[in-house]
Design an enzyme around this catalytic site. Sequence first.
Site, PDB file in Angstrom:
ATOM      1  N   GLY A   1       6.181  -3.776  -1.133  1.00 26.08           N
ATOM      2  CA  GLY A   1       6.913  -4.286   0.021  1.00 26.08           C
ATOM      3  C   GLY A   1       8.079  -3.412   0.445  1.00 26.08           C
TER       4      GLY A   1
ATOM      5  N   HIS B   1       8.486   1.129   4.774  1.00 24.62           N
ATOM      6  CA  HIS B   1       8.949   2.188   5.663  1.00 24.62           C
ATOM      7  C   HIS B   1       7.704   2.830   6.259  1.00 24.62           C
ATOM      8  CE1 HIS B   1       7.742   4.757   2.364  1.00 24.62           C
ATOM      9  NE2 HIS B   1       8.659   4.248   1.571  1.00 24.62           N
ATOM     10  N   GLU B   2       7.906   3.845   7.081  1.00 21.55           N
ATOM     11  CA  GLU B   2       6.765   4.458   7.779  1.00 21.55           C
ATOM     12  C   GLU B   2       5.720   5.017   6.808  1.00 21.55           C
ATOM     13  OE1 GLU B   2       5.734   4.423  10.876  1.00 21.55           O
ATOM     14  OE2 GLU B   2       7.410   3.110  11.379  1.00 21.55           O
TER      15      GLU B   2
ATOM     16  N   HIS C   1       4.679   3.584   3.894  1.00 19.24           N
ATOM     17  CA  HIS C   1       3.742   2.480   3.622  1.00 19.24           C
ATOM     18  C   HIS C   1       2.838   2.231   4.823  1.00 19.24           C
ATOM     19  CE1 HIS C   1       7.336   1.249   1.134  1.00 19.24           C
ATOM     20  NE2 HIS C   1       6.387   1.159   0.225  1.00 19.24           N
TER      21      HIS C   1
ATOM     22  N   GLN D   1       0.260  10.274  -1.218  1.00 19.09           N
ATOM     23  CA  GLN D   1       0.436  11.591  -1.847  1.00 19.09           C
ATOM     24  C   GLN D   1       1.827  11.711  -2.480  1.00 19.09           C
ATOM     25  OE1 GLN D   1      -1.210  14.725  -1.835  1.00 19.09           O
ATOM     26  NE2 GLN D   1       0.576  15.982  -2.289  1.00 19.09           N
TER      27      GLN D   1
ATOM     28  N   LEU E   1       9.956   9.898   2.746  1.00 21.25           N
ATOM     29  CA  LEU E   1      10.339   8.488   2.834  1.00 21.25           C
ATOM     30  C   LEU E   1      10.112   7.816   1.484  1.00 21.25           C
ATOM     31  CD1 LEU E   1       9.129   7.251   6.333  1.00 21.25           C
ATOM     32  CD2 LEU E   1      11.213   8.447   5.672  1.00 21.25           C
TER      33      LEU E   1
END
Lengths: 281, 281
Positions: free
Chosen positions: B31, B34-35, B37, B148, B184
Site C-alpha cells: 500500500g 506512488h507512481e 506501484h 525492478q 520512487l
Amino acid sequence: MKVIRSPKRIQEICMSLKKERKIIGFVPTMGYFHEGHLSLVKVAKKKSDVLVVSIFINPTQFGPKDDFKRYPKDLKRDKRLLKEIGCNFLFVPDIKNMYPEGYDTYVEVENLTRLLEGVSRPEHFKGVTTIVAKLFNIVQPDIAVFGQKDFQQAVVIKRMVKDLNFFVKIIVAPTIREKSGLALSSRNMYLSDKEKNEALVLYQSLNLAKKMIESGERDSRKIKDRMKKLIQEKPMAKVDYIAINDSETLRPLKKLKGDVLISFAVRVGKTRLIDNIKIKV
Amino acid sequence: MKVIRSPKRIQEICMSLKKERKIIGFVPTMGYFHEGHLSLVKVAKKKSDVLVVSIFINPTQFGPKDDFKRYPKDLKRDKRLLKEIGCNFLFVPDIKNMYPEGYDTYVEVENLTRLLEGVSRPEHFKGVTTIVAKLFNIVQPDIAVFGQKDFQQAVVIKRMVKDLNFFVKIIVAPTIREKSGLALSSRNMYLSDKEKNEALVLYQSLNLAKKMIESGERDSRKIKDRMKKLIQEKPMAKVDYIAINDSETLRPLKKLKGDVLISFAVRVGKTRLIDNIKIKV
C-alpha cells in the site's frame, strides 16, 4: 491410465481439468504399493472425478543414514494395480525435473516437525513438505489422501495446507494392518521372518495402551513405561521413542485428555518401524 | 472495485474466475501507493481479464530494527487510485487471518537470499517468499507483476515460482524515477529535504557505473570504488553495500560479463534506500 513424466505436461492437463470443473483427487506416493497405499488410492477414487497418483522417491526427505538408495521399486506392478482401481493419470517425474540445477526453495513447518519423528530425522519433514507443496502446485488437487500410519506427516501437511492457503482438502485414511496387527509398510520387506515375528509386539503394545486407558489410566508416563517394557522383551527390538501427544497440536501430554495420539518408532534389527493409534479420552 | 478482507472469500472468487477461464493479473503490495506501484498495477491491468491487487503490510518480512510499526498507510487514497486504473478486486487481509494462532509454515529460498539485501536483513526474504506463496495460493494469478526496483526480490520470487512449480508468470516492470533520477519508494517520505537532495547522488552513482562500462571498464572492484567515493562525498550518506552480480544467479562478478546487476543499499540519514540497474555487457 496415462503415464506422464513431465511436470509441465501434467500441470497443463490438470489446469484444463480444473477449468472443466472436474474434481481432482490426488495421492502422492513413493511407489512399491501395498494394500495401505491402495486403500488411499481407493478413497481418492471414490471422492473425485479424475484420479491422479504420483510415484516419486523424493531424495530430500531421506537423511544421510536413510534407505534412499535401496528404497524398493516395482513400477510395472504399481501401474497394473493403479489401472485396476481406475486411476486416470500416473505422474512419475525424474529427479532432475523436480530438482533442476540451481534448485533453492524449501517449505518448512517449523515447530510441529521438531518432535517425534523430527528428533531422529531432522530434515525429513522439510523434504516432505517441499515435495508435497510442489506436487500440489503441479496437480492442483481438490482432495489429497494421506495415511494415518504416518500420523505426524498428516498433521504437518494439514498445517502447511492451512498456513499456505492451499485450496485442497486433506483426507487421512486409516492404517491398514496384516491379520497379525502389523501395520503395512514398504519397509516391512526388510524384515527377516524372525524380525517380523518379533515386530508383532508393536501392535500388541498399542493394544496394551488402549486397554490401560479403557481401565481408566490417564498417566502418560505409566502407559509409556508398560509399552516399553513389553517391547523390550523382544531381543531384536530397540525403542527409539514412545510418545503420547495431543493429536492436533502434537503437544506432549502428561495427563491424557481429548484426542490423544500414542505413537512410537522402534528398530527391529536394522529396520525402523513406526505405528500409532488415536484415542478419544 | 470490490474490497475483500477474507482470504477464503477472495480464494473462492478467484477459483470461480479461473473456471470461467479468466486471466487473473495480480500485484501484491504493502500500500501507500506512488507512481512506482501504479505502474505495476497498470502493467497487470493490460495483461489480464481480472485484476487483483493486495495491500498487506506483512510483518514477517520486517526485521526487529525495521520500520514495520511506522510503515505509512493511506487506504482511502490507495482505493481511489486503484479504482481509476480499473482494479477489480482489492484484497486487504488482517494479520490474524494471514497468520492465525499456531501459524508454523515458511517458504525459504536458501542461497539467493544470503547475499545483497539478505546480509543486513537475514529474515526479510523468508517473510517475502512466505507471504507471496500464500497470496499466490489465495489469488491463483496467471500473471503477477513485481518491480525492478526490488531486483533481488524479483529474482528470489522467480526462483520460488520455478522451484515450487507455481502456475504463474512473473513480470518484472521497470523502476519509476523522479525527474531527478531518484527511484520512487515509500521510504522516500522519511527523507528531509536536505537528505533527499543528497540522495540524488545514488542515481548519479549508477550513471557513473554505466558510463565506465560504456567506456570499456570491466573490473568490478574499480567500478564499485568509484561509486563509493562519489556517494561518500555526501556527508549524510552511508554505504551499506555496493555490489555487481550476475542478474539471474546473483553470483558476485569480479569481471563484468553477460547480464549484470549493479545494486546498492545506502543509508541517507536514518533511511535505508536501495536502487539498481541491469546492464547487458
